[in-house]
Design an enzyme around this catalytic site. Structure first.
Site, PDB file in Angstrom:
ATOM      1  N   CYS A 184       2.062   1.906  11.869  1.00  0.00           N
ATOM      2  CA  CYS A 184       3.170   2.644  11.259  1.00  0.00           C
ATOM      3  C   CYS A 184       3.611   3.816  12.126  1.00  0.00           C
ATOM      4  CB  CYS A 184       2.759   3.154   9.875  1.00  0.00           C
ATOM      5  SG  CYS A 184       2.346   1.834   8.722  1.00  0.00           S
ATOM      6  N   THR A 236      11.825  -6.945 -10.449  1.00  0.00           N
ATOM      7  CA  THR A 236      11.383  -8.299 -10.775  1.00  0.00           C
ATOM      8  C   THR A 236      10.022  -8.587 -10.142  1.00  0.00           C
ATOM      9  OG1 THR A 236      13.677  -9.052 -10.880  1.00  0.00           O
ATOM     10  CG2 THR A 236      11.978 -10.743 -10.647  1.00  0.00           C
ATOM     11  N   SER A 239      -3.579  -3.055  -0.519  1.00  0.00           N
ATOM     12  CA  SER A 239      -2.530  -3.840   0.137  1.00  0.00           C
ATOM     13  C   SER A 239      -3.042  -5.228   0.468  1.00  0.00           C
ATOM     14  CB  SER A 239      -2.072  -3.135   1.411  1.00  0.00           C
ATOM     15  OG  SER A 239      -1.054  -3.871   2.055  1.00  0.00           O
ATOM     16  N   SER A 240      -2.244  -6.224   0.157  1.00  0.00           N
ATOM     17  CA  SER A 240      -2.635  -7.627   0.331  1.00  0.00           C
ATOM     18  C   SER A 240      -2.782  -8.033   1.794  1.00  0.00           C
ATOM     19  CB  SER A 240      -1.597  -8.520  -0.358  1.00  0.00           C
ATOM     20  OG  SER A 240      -1.735  -9.862   0.020  1.00  0.00           O
ATOM     21  N   HIS A 241      -1.838  -7.611   2.635  1.00  0.00           N
ATOM     22  CA  HIS A 241      -1.821  -8.154   4.000  1.00  0.00           C
ATOM     23  C   HIS A 241      -2.936  -7.618   4.889  1.00  0.00           C
ATOM     24  CE1 HIS A 241      -0.024  -4.947   6.664  1.00  0.00           C
ATOM     25  NE2 HIS A 241       0.248  -4.427   5.478  1.00  0.00           N
ATOM     26  N   GLN A 278      -7.653   0.346   3.755  1.00  0.00           N
ATOM     27  CA  GLN A 278      -8.582  -0.078   4.804  1.00  0.00           C
ATOM     28  C   GLN A 278     -10.007  -0.246   4.286  1.00  0.00           C
ATOM     29  OE1 GLN A 278      -7.755  -1.081   7.694  1.00  0.00           O
ATOM     30  NE2 GLN A 278      -5.664  -0.303   7.905  1.00  0.00           N
ATOM     31  N   GLY A 281       0.796  -1.217   0.000  1.00  0.00           N
ATOM     32  CA  GLY A 281       0.000   0.000   0.000  1.00  0.00           C
ATOM     33  C   GLY A 281       0.829   1.266   0.000  1.00  0.00           C
ATOM     34  N   THR A 282       1.928   1.270   0.735  1.00  0.00           N
ATOM     35  CA  THR A 282       2.766   2.466   0.803  1.00  0.00           C
ATOM     36  C   THR A 282       3.318   2.829  -0.562  1.00  0.00           C
ATOM     37  OG1 THR A 282       3.370   2.155   3.133  1.00  0.00           O
ATOM     38  CG2 THR A 282       4.888   3.435   1.771  1.00  0.00           C
ATOM     39  N   ASN A 294      -7.818   4.745   8.882  1.00  0.00           N
ATOM     40  CA  ASN A 294      -7.283   3.576   9.563  1.00  0.00           C
ATOM     41  C   ASN A 294      -7.377   3.659  11.083  1.00  0.00           C
ATOM     42  OD1 ASN A 294      -5.262   5.663   8.969  1.00  0.00           O
ATOM     43  ND2 ASN A 294      -3.873   4.387  10.153  1.00  0.00           N
TER      44      ASN A 294
END
Length: 392
Positions: free
Chosen positions: A339, A240, A204-206, A184, A73-74, A151
């Site tokens: 964060c 990559t 963001s995946s996590h 979020q 996300g960042t 968030n």
């Protein structure tokens, strides 16, 4: 040992879904090549990687060429901001006063490069009102950044109305780009990414049961990136490709994304059910002696907030004390953004003009797709017990 049942810090990160991660790992162990290589092993990996992109696009209901895989996300927030540095002339950037540090700190860095960065003030509910955005738009405004769901407080921003406001203001002239942080929001509230006027978005995946280190930047139009390299992802994000992350994230999006127009879907029903559970939790918290929901207006404006994030202050109990007390009972919560956990300031609450004592005693409870009503009830009983020792 802490149980996932008593984990209430989903806004910081989520436990990964083992079946999705395992399937993605097995696929990429077989297709382990570099997707940019032109031999057969590389081509096999490329097929897998593009299948992931196509699934993300299908889920988000956008074109595959608008999806760029990033490290999270960042970075997805950084790319549109940094792209401004590739422009020949400088201008103004508008960011909401309640943004995540990924946007707030990067925008601050742009100031040192000669850009004019203006904070859009939030009202006492933590909402960025469209008319306030409009009042700050100028002929040299190049980018507007507003997060879809905060968030820390869970407030849902009126991003569609803001998109309309920006578009209407720009009729007959150049339109500023509108970027939204959906980190979020994805899997937590219904979304319509293809809404006219939204130019880019970060995911963001996590945050939705996927692995860390993978994210998505949606960008409706191609643009000139500031950072360069090997030219992967159409030159927008060199490096990559993370095939494993892309495959896993695509499956998590498919499983949890809530499409705004699909009210009969299981995901939408899950969202509606969570609203009822969270509203009940908020009501019970508000009835505890010395407890204050932040913002207090949430009690009467529940639809303004995501049912997955709740902020509450407890008189005489500093946030870190409540965190440690619950931790000793096996419950995981936070005092705000992970964060910013090593910093004592609460910039989001400060931007909302929340009283300093409430900021000091405020904690965040956040939920996810595996949080049960039973677990939330157990959390409440633990909070009630701790609160009673300080507020008799």
């Amino acid at each position: 040992m802490h149980s996932i049942d008593h984990y209430f810090d989903w806004a910081a990160t989520s436990p990964a879904d083992e079946d999705i991660v395992t399937e993605a790992l097995n696929k990429t162990l077989k297709c382990w090549g570099n997707p940019s290589s032109t031999h057969q092993i590389g081509k096999d990996a490329r097929v897998l990687f593009e299948e992931a992109r196509n699934l993300c696009a299908k889920t988000l209901q956008v074109k595959p060429e608008t999806i760029y895989f990033t490290s999270g996300g960042t970075e997805s927030d950084h790319i549109p901001l940094l792209a401004l540095l590739a422009k020949p002339s400088k201008g103004t950037v508008l960011i909401s006063s309640i943004e995540h540090p990924a946007v707030r700190e990067q925008a601050e860095a742009l100031k040192h490069c000669g850009w004019n960065v203006v904070a859009i003030p939030a009202d006492k509910d933590g909402v960025i009102q469209p008319e306030v955005v409009e009042s700050l738009l100028t002929s040299d405004t190049m980018l507007v950044c507003i997060m879809a769901v905060n968030n820390e407080t869970g407030v849902i921003q009126p991003v569609y109305k803001i998109a309309d406001t920006i578009s209407k203001w720009a009729e007959g002239k150049r339109k500023p780009k509108f970027h939204i942080d959906c980190v979020q929001a994805a899997g937590k509230i219904p979304l319509n990414l293809s809404y006219k006027g939204i130019d880019s978005a970060a995911f963001s995946s996590h945050k939705i049961c996927g692995p860390r280190g993978i994210g998505i930047l949606y960008s409706k139009d191609k643009f000139e990136p500031f950072l360069r390299g090997g030219g992967q992802e159409n030159g927008i994000r060199s490096g990559t490709e993370n095939t494993f992350g892309a495959v896993a994230f695509s499956k998590c999006l498919e499983r949890y994304y809530i499409e705004e127009s699909e009210k009969s879907s299981d995901q939408y029903k899950f969202f509606e059910n969570q609203k009822e559970i969270t509203n009940n939790f908020v009501k019970k918290l508000s009835e505890l002696k010395g407890a204050t929901i932040v913002p207090e207006s949430r009690l009467n404006k529940q639809d303004l907030f995501s049912p997955f994030v709740v902020q509450c202050a407890f008189n005489n109990i500093p946030g870190n004390v409540m965190l440690r007390a619950l931790d000793s009972k096996g419950f995981c919560i936070s005092t705000g953004s992970a964060c910013s956990s090593k910093k004592n300031s609460r910039p989001v609450l400060e931007a909302m003009h929340v009283d300093s004592k409430l900021r000091e005693t405020s904690v965040r409870f956040s939920f996810g797709p595996h949080t049960t009503e039973k677990a939330i009830n157990e959390l409440f009983e633990a909070v009630k017990e701790i609160n009673s020792t300080f507020n008799r």
